[in-house]
Motif scaffolding. Sequence first.
Motif: not given
Length: 73
Positions: A37, A40, A42-46, A48, A50
């Motif tokens: 968290e 990443w 800036d990348s909440p999709e990554l 989620e 994971k």
Amino acid sequence: MCGDYAVVQETIGSILLLQGKISEAGEHFKKAIAIFEIIWADSPELIEAKYQEIMNLYPQASIHIAQEFLSKH
């Protein structure tokens, strides 16, 4: 914060999960997710993806544990 440490935590969690140590595994998975968290942010999709990947380990581990149990009896 280093991504390698998150991977180590995830791996330990996976090993513990396969041993049937679910609560201990969960603690390591929580540590891994907390690090991801941060890394990443800036990348909440990554994050989620994971999280889903880790959650999918639980049914797989259950099958493995059941197979191990049945092979011993």
